[in-house]
Structure formats: C-alpha cells, structure tokens
Design a protein around this motif. Sequence first.
Motif: not given
Length: 535
Positions: A218-246
């Motif tokens: 919600x925070x990332x989408x509301x403010x158009x802030x891209x996010x990335x994840x670490x290895x163990x956190x993959x999937x905390x936001x759907x990786x097909x979501x444009x806001x998630x850079x992987x």
Amino acid sequence: MNTAEALVKILEEENVKHIFGHPGEQVLPMYKALEKSSIKHILTRHEQAAAHAADIYAHSTGKFSVCISTASPGALNFVMAVATAYKDNNPILVLTGDNPYSERLEDTFQSFDLPGVFEKITYKNFNPSNGKEAILALKEAIAIFKNEPRGPIHINLPKDILNEENVDRFIDFPLDYKTDYNYSQMNILINMIKVSKKPLIIGGSGIIWANACDLLKDFAEKNNIPLTTTYPARGIVDESNPINLGLVGLRGTAMGNYAYLHSDLIIVLGSRLSERTMILSSKSKDEFNQKIVHVNIDKSVLKGKVKIHGDVAYVLENLLSVDFNLNHKKWLDEIKVHDKPLILEGINDKSLPVRPQSAIRTIYDNIGDSYVMGDAGSHVTWTMLLANPDKYGKFSYSGALCPMGMGLPGGIGLSLSHPNEKVVVINGDGGFQMCIEELATIKEYNLPIIIILINNNQLGIIRQWEEAIDPEFRYQVDLENPDFLKIVEGYGIDGERAYTIEEIESSIKKAMTVDGPYFIEIYTREEDIPLSNFL
C-alpha cells in the motif's frame, strides 16, 4: 500437572499446530504430553530434518515453529539446521531433552554441554534448573517471537525437570516484556521522502515477521516508490506488480540493480543488508550509507545515515498516515528503460542431454500455482532466477548458510504449512542423498509433494569452482549414483524418469494429478552456472 504437560498446554494456547521431531529417552515426558495434545507431532527420520522443516514452516507462514529432540545424540543433530535458521533470522523454538539436571556437571552417558553448543547459533538460550524456570523460559520465548522475532530460541529440558509435578500455577505467571525501540528519527525519514526525487525501498524478511506485506504494498503503490527485495523476502509483494523491481544485489534484476545504484534515497525495511545485497556498492559504501535509512528490530545490524530501531509495521503505518502527494513517474520511467528480460543461455534449448536450465524452465511452466522448495547446488541458481513468486513462501531455498540436503525436509515444512497446495521440491543428486531418509516422512503423511531430481551425476558447482582454479582440476566431484527410482519406490512412492523436454512436461502433468507424493528424475548434462554476474 508436570512441567512437560504445562509446556504443551502453553503451546496449544498459542495455536501451535505441528511440532517436528524425533523421540528419545530423555524427552519422553514431552512425548507423553504430546500424545494427548491437539498438536500433531511430525516424526522426521533425522533431527536435522526436523529443524529444517520447522525453519521453512516458519518462513512460509510468518509464525514461529517448533522442533524437538532428545539429549545429546539427537540435540547435536539439530546444529546444522538451527544454524541455518539463525543465519536467516527465522524464529523457531528449539526444545532439547537432556540428562537429569542433577547430573549436568558429570561426564555421564550421552551427556554434553548443550546450552554451550547452542549459545552461538540461537538468539536466546535457556537452561532452566526447575519447572518454574522452564515454563517462564517458554513464556519469554513466545513473547520474543511476537515482538522481536530475530532467530531461533533454545530451551534445554532435563528429564527430571520435565517430570516435576505441581507446576501448573506458573502457566499464568505474569511476564513483563518490554522493547527498547526508538522512533525518534521518524520525522527525518518523512522529510527525506518528501524531498527525494529517486527513492527506492529494499524489503527484507522482517516484512514477513511483522505481518507487513500489505502495508508495504500500500505504501509503495500510494507514493509510486519502487521496491526491491532481498533473497529471503521474494514474494512479499507480487513480483508481477510493476512497483516490484525484483531481487537486488547479487543476481539482482537489471531494473532492481539500476534503481539501487542511481537512487537518492534507499529505505531499508527489515533487512540486514548482507554482502549479497550491498555487493554493488562495495567500492563506495561510505557514499551509499549517506542515502540509506535503515529500519530493523535488531539495532546491531543498523547501517546508513538514519537508523530507526523498531518495528517495520509501525513505521509503515505511520508513513501511510502522511499525505506525501508524490509523483515519481519520471523516476519510474527512467528505471523501466533498463527493463531487460531475463535471458539465460540454453533456456529454450531442447537438445539432448537436457540442459538443467531448460528442464527447470519446463518445470515452472507446468506446475501452475504450486509452492517451490529448492536445495543447494548449481540447480538452485536456475530455480531462483526463474522463480516469479506472487506472495512470500511461494519460493523457498536453503538460505544464507545454504546447506545441502534441505530440499526434502524443507518441502515437508512447506507442505504442512500449506496443506491445500502442491509443493514442488527441486533437488540436485548430491543434496538429495543428504536427507534422503525423509522420503519415509513424506510417504507416511502422504504429503502432496512432487519431488524432482536434477541428476547430472556430479557435484556441479564444486566441479565448476575446481575448474576455475585450474582447468585440469577435477577431484571428488563425479558421483557413482544409485538407482534413485528403485530407492524411492522402496519407500512406497511412485515415480518415473524423464530424458527429454516432452517427457518432463508429461511427467509433471501426471504428478499434478496424483493424490500424494510423486518422484521425477530428470537426467541433465554438465552445465556451468553464472557465478558472479549481475543480471
């Protein structure tokens, strides 16, 4: 009520559903209590497997899990797996039986300094001397898991203490647990977000333990802030979501790593910022630290210009209450220019022998919404690079310590934590044999696990490192493997072999219809993996 019964009652009240373990003489009071309990004990065939299963069970649910063993011969088998959970900060409760407390300083049969052993691989280590202390230790452990889930907690339980009677009055004993969180720099973070032109979020596994996945999204989408994840956190936001850079860092995506290198503000939430994440900035760490705001419940890992020791959920809730009115479209467009599709050599190659990357690509194309568990070895590189989880827990592997043999027990934990889902375990032929006895556990509980063995008759990644040292160096890496299909069938599990892409597709489609476990052995060629490139 004795101590063992009181401990089990407390775990029941905490809604613990499963305990992974193996019985033994010194811990039988706990097993007698469990026999009458609503908690289901999962009998693994080796204690290491019990702790591995508990580790993945916790990681895939976001809740603490429990494993149990008897005294030294069983407890010491826990060490590898508990260290793995410790390295990944996964909250598992480690219960070990022990010889009677009165004998603790004597060199008696099967005695060992278990608290001393577990001290280095657990966040907290309890060695109670009576029933009251044992009960309070468990209550404190649960409070820590609820407030600061930073890794395994060990409680050593001598047999005489487990049998101590009339201790139920301590179950409701009040426990005053307090944290020392410090949010004094929240306003600095808010102001930095307001002025930032190129912000980036790095989400770690702390998001999982804080139950903050939706808050982050919600925070990332509301403010158009891209996010990335670490290895163990993959999937905390759907990786097909444009806001998630992987993934960011080693083997990170092109967009994720570009954003990391060119951002003016990096908001790190619930991550240690390991060397695998920070590797891109290894030559300019001081410069990078000036744009990092780090939020973590463990203040010992905090890095960067602004350090917030606290709960990431609390921080995200506060940030969501601020109307930043930001528009980072220009920044997002700049990042998207660097969106490069994942291209791996041979990924669509159907020639024979089958290439491991094309085999694993075919696996993903045919397993639908299944959960995936990797092991350690060359195969897990392809498994990780090709994963695209839409929520956390959908992809798991052997973590930062990366021990071989975690695939089968991890698959057990994954399957029991998501009982209505198919689980696919992808193993190499080396790691498969390290916990192969857990085929018995999978069969006993008829778990719907598709066990896929990528067999190249070698320790592939070790062979590759040897050849990197000297092209003529090839020692102790070629395996004389047994007939795996016969072994699996000996455990009562059906299976088949696949040699071509078409046979792999057919085998997986069949396995997806089986009510219970199924085994597929895929013969692949010798193949190098990318060892240090940034994708």
